[in-house]
Structures are given as C-alpha cells and as structure tokens.
Scaffold this motif. Sequence first.
Motif, mmCIF file in Angstrom:
data_model
loop_
_atom_site.group_PDB
_atom_site.id
_atom_site.type_symbol
_atom_site.label_atom_id
_atom_site.label_comp_id
_atom_site.label_asym_id
_atom_site.label_seq_id
_atom_site.Cartn_x
_atom_site.Cartn_y
_atom_site.Cartn_z
ATOM 1 N N THR A 24 0.834 -1.201 0.000
ATOM 2 C CA THR A 24 0.000 0.000 0.000
ATOM 3 C C THR A 24 0.869 1.251 0.000
ATOM 4 N N ALA A 79 2.273 3.416 6.254
ATOM 5 C CA ALA A 79 1.254 3.781 5.271
ATOM 6 C C ALA A 79 0.753 5.202 5.507
ATOM 7 N N TYR A 103 -9.531 2.192 5.523
ATOM 8 C CA TYR A 103 -8.185 1.593 5.559
ATOM 9 C C TYR A 103 -8.149 0.416 6.520
ATOM 10 N N PHE A 198 -6.062 2.947 -1.686
ATOM 11 C CA PHE A 198 -4.877 2.164 -2.014
ATOM 12 C C PHE A 198 -4.804 0.879 -1.196
ATOM 13 N N ASN A 199 -5.244 0.924 0.058
ATOM 14 C CA ASN A 199 -5.173 -0.284 0.879
ATOM 15 C C ASN A 199 -6.195 -1.323 0.428
ATOM 16 N N HIS A 202 -4.978 -2.773 -2.936
ATOM 17 C CA HIS A 202 -3.905 -3.769 -2.798
ATOM 18 C C HIS A 202 -4.456 -5.131 -2.395
ATOM 19 N N HIS A 203 -5.309 -5.165 -1.387
ATOM 20 C CA HIS A 203 -5.789 -6.454 -0.895
ATOM 21 C C HIS A 203 -6.703 -7.148 -1.901
#
Length: 257
Positions: A24, A79, A103, A198-199, A202-203
């Motif tokens: 992230t 992060a 997040y 973004f978090n 990513h996941h």
Amino acid sequence: MTSTLVAVARPRLVYLPFRAMAETSRMMLAHSGIEYDDEAIWGAEFQRRKVSGEFPWGKTPVMQLAGEGRMVAQSGAIARWSARMAGCYPTSPARAALADSVYELGQELCTINPLVNCYTGTNFERIRHHYFSDVMPQALPQLERELERAAAACAPADGGASPFLPGEVYFASGSVGEEEEEPRSDVAAEDEPTLADFNIFHHLDNAQLLEPDLLHGYPALLSWQERMRALPRLKLFMENRPVLNGIGEDPGLEDRR
C-alpha cells in the motif's frame, strides 16, 4: 545490542521479498512520484540485522527517514506517513477518520498476504477456502455499500441527486459532515484517492491472483477498481513491479528485468 544507522539521502524501505504489508505504501509513493530506496532483506541477513537492534519491534517493514532519520516501524504507521508525503491523507479530521476507517477494513483482509506469499500445501488450501468462503463474502457487500454512500454524499448541498455513480467516486469522497474544512463544492469532482483506496485496492488485487472474478456482482467496486488501475503512475508501478509466481506451491517474487 543497539544498531547505529547510517544517514540516507532519501527514505529507505526495508522489507521481506513479499507483495504484502508494504505494498500500500509503495503504491501511494509511486502514485505521487516520490523517490525512495526499496531494500529486500531475507534469511541470515534479516536475522543478523534483527539481532543488531536495527528494526524496532524486531520485524519489517520499516522505513528509515531521510537524513539522520530514525526507523519507523509498523505497516500502518508507514502507510500513514506515505499517505501524508504523497498527498493521500485528508487534511480534514472528519474525512481523515472516514478514510482511516476504510483503511482499517482493508487491514482485516490481510490474510491474503501470507496466503499468496507464504502458505503452501494443505495449509494453503484450508486458509484459501476460509478466506473466500467466510471473509470476502462479508467484506465485499460492505465495500460496495460504502462506495454507494460516498456517491450519495456527493449530492448538491441544495438537494437533488448525486452527479456520480458509486463506481465514479473514491471511498472518502463527498460530504463528511460539519467538521469538513474544504468548501462543499470542492469535495466531489476533484477528489483524489486516499490511503483507504490504495489499501483496499492492494488487498483485492492480491485476492484476484487466486479468484480473478472476485468482483463479479459488485459493479461499483469493479468500476472503482478500473479507475484505480488507470491512474498513470500506479499503472506504471504495477506493470514494472516483480511478478509473484508459484502461489500455493513455492511462492516468490521474480524481477521483470
């Protein structure tokens, strides 16, 4: 034993060779064009430096700040530092709290990180089944609804429908209440992705290595993800980062160069 850090000219990220808890931050720094050094560490070298006391709390990722800067540990702290450096952390306390809440939901999806980077054999199959049978079926509808709420919050202050569909906004878009500091007219069309986006991105991206059709049936999430993928610097980062091979059998990152 206490380690003596050598000064660095720019921030230095130190992490295991995984696409996991530092990704992230990497994405946000790439999105904003911030230069930093990215050091992969493994095996005996990791153990040696861990014993030396270089890593706070004895683990990675860590980010050494530029100059004589100390090591910042914990992926969430890194992060948030990265988000502030990259302009991805809201200045409004209310909007920051909203972004942080999404997040943290992303952090609850983190089992996918060791699943694709570490687990093999029966452990891999068992945890994969749990993750996609129990975890994702709860999280995905919640994330879809959160995008719907964000789109609705972009409605004009004087009433009327929102000009945006749920897939056309970010998680912290729209009005957030009385504490917001920016003018209401500026919070919709000009919104930027935050650390929340973004978090989650990513996941979900890691999860789609195993289940490419994961977002089938979630149109807002799918459109939002396509918007994220189209961000020019993020797209370039993803096209050039190491490839994750051997998932479930002998996982490892392979440099594209």
